[in-house]
Design a protein around this motif. Structure first.
Motif, short mmCIF file in Angstrom:
data_model
loop_
_atom_site.label_atom_id
_atom_site.label_comp_id
_atom_site.label_asym_id
_atom_site.label_seq_id
_atom_site.Cartn_x
_atom_site.Cartn_y
_atom_site.Cartn_z
N ILE A 264 2.74 4.59 1.12
CA ILE A 264 2.93 5.08 2.37
C ILE A 264 2.40 6.63 2.38
CG2 ILE A 264 4.68 5.69 4.11
CD1 ILE A 264 6.19 2.95 2.95
N GLU B 150 -6.56 -1.60 9.41
CA GLU B 150 -6.70 -2.74 8.39
C GLU B 150 -5.65 -3.51 8.63
OE1 GLU B 150 -6.80 -0.93 4.54
OE2 GLU B 150 -8.69 0.60 5.32
N ALA C 5 1.01 -1.24 0.14
CA ALA C 5 -0.01 0.08 0.09
C ALA C 5 0.85 1.38 0.02
CB ALA C 5 -0.85 0.05 1.16
N ASP D 237 3.31 -4.89 2.69
CA ASP D 237 3.41 -3.63 3.27
C ASP D 237 4.42 -3.75 4.54
OD1 ASP D 237 1.08 -2.90 2.25
OD2 ASP D 237 -0.24 -3.75 3.59
N LYS E 31 -2.20 0.84 9.36
CA LYS E 31 -2.55 1.07 8.00
C LYS E 31 -4.19 1.32 8.13
CE LYS E 31 -3.26 -1.81 3.72
NZ LYS E 31 -2.98 -3.10 3.32
N MET F 130 -2.32 -5.48 7.51
CA MET F 130 -1.10 -5.22 6.36
C MET F 130 -0.70 -6.57 5.93
SD MET F 130 1.19 -2.85 8.84
CE MET F 130 0.59 -1.61 9.64
N SER G 162 -1.94 -5.19 12.21
CA SER G 162 -2.83 -3.83 11.86
C SER G 162 -1.83 -2.64 12.29
CB SER G 162 -4.01 -3.74 12.64
OG SER G 162 -4.84 -4.90 12.09
N GLY H 107 -6.44 1.87 3.60
CA GLY H 107 -5.66 1.49 2.23
C GLY H 107 -4.35 2.06 2.29
N LYS H 108 -3.95 3.01 3.24
CA LYS H 108 -2.50 3.66 3.35
C LYS H 108 -1.89 3.19 4.55
CE LYS H 108 -4.24 6.56 -0.20
NZ LYS H 108 -5.56 6.24 -0.17
N LEU H 109 -0.56 3.11 4.48
CA LEU H 109 0.33 2.98 5.28
C LEU H 109 0.71 4.13 5.79
CD1 LEU H 109 2.58 0.20 4.03
CD2 LEU H 109 0.81 -0.05 5.45
#
Length: 162
Positions: free
Chosen positions: A40, A58, A38, A64, A97, A60, A85, A100-102
């Motif tokens: 960052i 969410e 995903a 990720d 996360k 990982m 997570s 949908g983004k780290l």
């Protein structure tokens, strides 16, 4: 004959029910292509257009974790067999996360992490799961949130980090 045709037509929408795309879900009897990591991003850009009620951690993927360099860090998992997570290490770095983004975070105090208006707090609990993993509490407070979200899960630490 009409009843068979009608039943067949009624059952067709059910054929598309297996659309769970969560990490680790086997959807086909073949190998999926390797997962990509995903993106960052900072908390400000990752959470900019997200409803506060959807700022949930969410899971990982291995990709990720590799992108974060977090394979041997401490990992908060919602269940004992789940993917992590939230990851953190003893140098004050961590990542979660969401959407949908780290989102990388840095320690602001012992067990407390932040990135902009996103705040995360962890606390080890005096209990363990069926597989012997230490229980942990994770509290997430983000921008525009009226209340914080709390989760109980399990922590594992790679190497000797805590």
């Amino acid at each position: 004959m009409n009843k068979i045709a009608l039943l067949t037509l009624a059952a067709l929408p059910l054929a598309a029910c297996n659309t769970n795309t969560a990490v680790g879900n086997d959807r086909e009897a073949q190998l999926d292509p390797p997962a990509t990591a995903a993106p960052i991003e900072s908390a400000a850009s990752a959470l900019a257009n997200l409803s506060p009620g959807l700022m949930l951690p969410e899971t990982m993927s291995e990709a990720d974790l590799a992108a974060l360099g977090a394979e041997n860090t401490c990992q908060f998992r919602l269940t004992e067999v789940a993917f992590p997570s939230f990851v953190y290490d003893n140098s004050g770095r961590g990542a979660i996360k969401i959407n949908g983004k780290l989102i990388p975070v840095t320690a602001s105090a012992s067990g407390e992490y932040a990135n902009g208006e996103l705040r995360i707090r962890t606390r080890i609990l005096d209990d363990e799961g069926d597989a012997g993993l230490q229980m942990q509490e994770l509290i997430v407070a983000g921008p525009r949130m009226k209340d914080e979200f709390g989760f109980w899960g399990y922590t594992t630490c790679g190497n000797s980090e805590a």
